[in-house]
Design a protein around this motif. Sequence first.
Motif, PDB file in Angstrom:
ATOM      1  N   VAL A   6     -49.487 -59.490  16.628  1.00 11.44           N
ATOM      2  CA  VAL A   6     -48.503 -60.305  16.456  1.00 11.44           C
ATOM      3  C   VAL A   6     -47.854 -60.873  15.465  1.00 11.44           C
ATOM      4  N   GLY A   7     -48.095 -61.040  14.290  1.00 14.15           N
ATOM      5  CA  GLY A   7     -48.132 -62.363  13.741  1.00 14.15           C
ATOM      6  C   GLY A   7     -46.050 -62.553  12.943  1.00 14.15           C
ATOM      7  N   ALA A   8     -45.966 -63.297  12.129  1.00 18.30           N
ATOM      8  CA  ALA A   8     -44.500 -64.017  12.119  1.00 18.30           C
ATOM      9  C   ALA A   8     -44.230 -62.922  10.939  1.00 18.30           C
ATOM     10  N   ALA A   9     -45.119 -62.814  10.278  1.00 19.03           N
ATOM     11  CA  ALA A   9     -44.693 -62.305   8.859  1.00 19.03           C
ATOM     12  C   ALA A   9     -44.845 -60.658   9.191  1.00 19.03           C
ATOM     13  N   ALA A  10     -44.448 -60.079  10.444  1.00 15.47           N
ATOM     14  CA  ALA A  10     -44.839 -58.456  10.774  1.00 15.47           C
ATOM     15  C   ALA A  10     -43.493 -58.587  12.021  1.00 15.47           C
ATOM     16  N   LEU A  11     -43.045 -59.565  12.071  1.00 11.91           N
ATOM     17  CA  LEU A  11     -41.739 -59.099  12.843  1.00 11.91           C
ATOM     18  C   LEU A  11     -40.581 -58.349  11.690  1.00 11.91           C
ATOM     19  N   GLU A  12     -40.147 -57.840  12.926  1.00 12.57           N
ATOM     20  CA  GLU A  12     -38.649 -56.567  12.623  1.00 12.57           C
ATOM     21  C   GLU A  12     -37.816 -56.560  13.757  1.00 12.57           C
ATOM     22  N   PHE A  13     -36.571 -57.030  13.071  1.00 15.12           N
ATOM     23  CA  PHE A  13     -35.182 -57.250  13.996  1.00 15.12           C
ATOM     24  C   PHE A  13     -34.954 -55.494  13.805  1.00 15.12           C
ATOM     25  N   HIS A  14     -34.031 -54.981  15.469  1.00 14.32           N
ATOM     26  CA  HIS A  14     -33.104 -54.262  14.959  1.00 14.32           C
ATOM     27  C   HIS A  14     -31.455 -54.452  16.031  1.00 14.32           C
ATOM     28  N   HIS A  15     -30.966 -54.091  15.495  1.00 12.78           N
ATOM     29  CA  HIS A  15     -29.723 -53.993  16.121  1.00 12.78           C
ATOM     30  C   HIS A  15     -29.515 -52.805  17.003  1.00 12.78           C
ATOM     31  N   ILE A  16     -28.800 -53.045  18.453  1.00 12.13           N
ATOM     32  CA  ILE A  16     -28.801 -52.100  19.301  1.00 12.13           C
ATOM     33  C   ILE A  16     -27.593 -50.875  19.224  1.00 12.13           C
ATOM     34  N   THR A  17     -26.735 -51.574  18.309  1.00 14.30           N
ATOM     35  CA  THR A  17     -25.806 -50.889  17.367  1.00 14.30           C
ATOM     36  C   THR A  17     -25.871 -51.434  15.725  1.00 14.30           C
TER      37      THR A  17
END
Length: 139
Positions: A6-17
């Motif tokens: 998992v490279g830094a370019a593929a980073l995908e953040f989410h909020h829980i809500t």
Amino acid sequence: MRPILVGAAALEFHHITPGDTVRLAVLAGPEASPVTVILEAWDPGGAQPPNTHPGAVETFVFLRGRGRAVCDGHEVAVAAGDTIVLPAGTVHHIHNEGEGRMYSLTLMCPDDGFADLVRRGPVAPTDDEDRAVLRALPA
């Protein structure tokens, strides 16, 4: 068998809500590892609501920033370089008290549905500062 990268370019953040002040990115989930690994980012002043994981231990390794962790009413200051272990079943939350973002690698064992909870949440913005934390470069 090939390693999972998992490279830094593929980073995908989410909020829980929606509207949360903490973003989470699953780096390794239960499909790949017995320990779920999350990159967590608190906005300045951000905090997650008090929460608990009845069957899972949650460990935070702080990479940047400073804040305060509350676990079953006990408060401790945390900062980059610190690690805190929150036992299963405790009610806890962490608040960013610094000027900038606070980051941690968060380990959940067992996963207890945590990776799915994160991935179901709305996608949140990811920027160069987030990727720099993984690359260990100044933002």
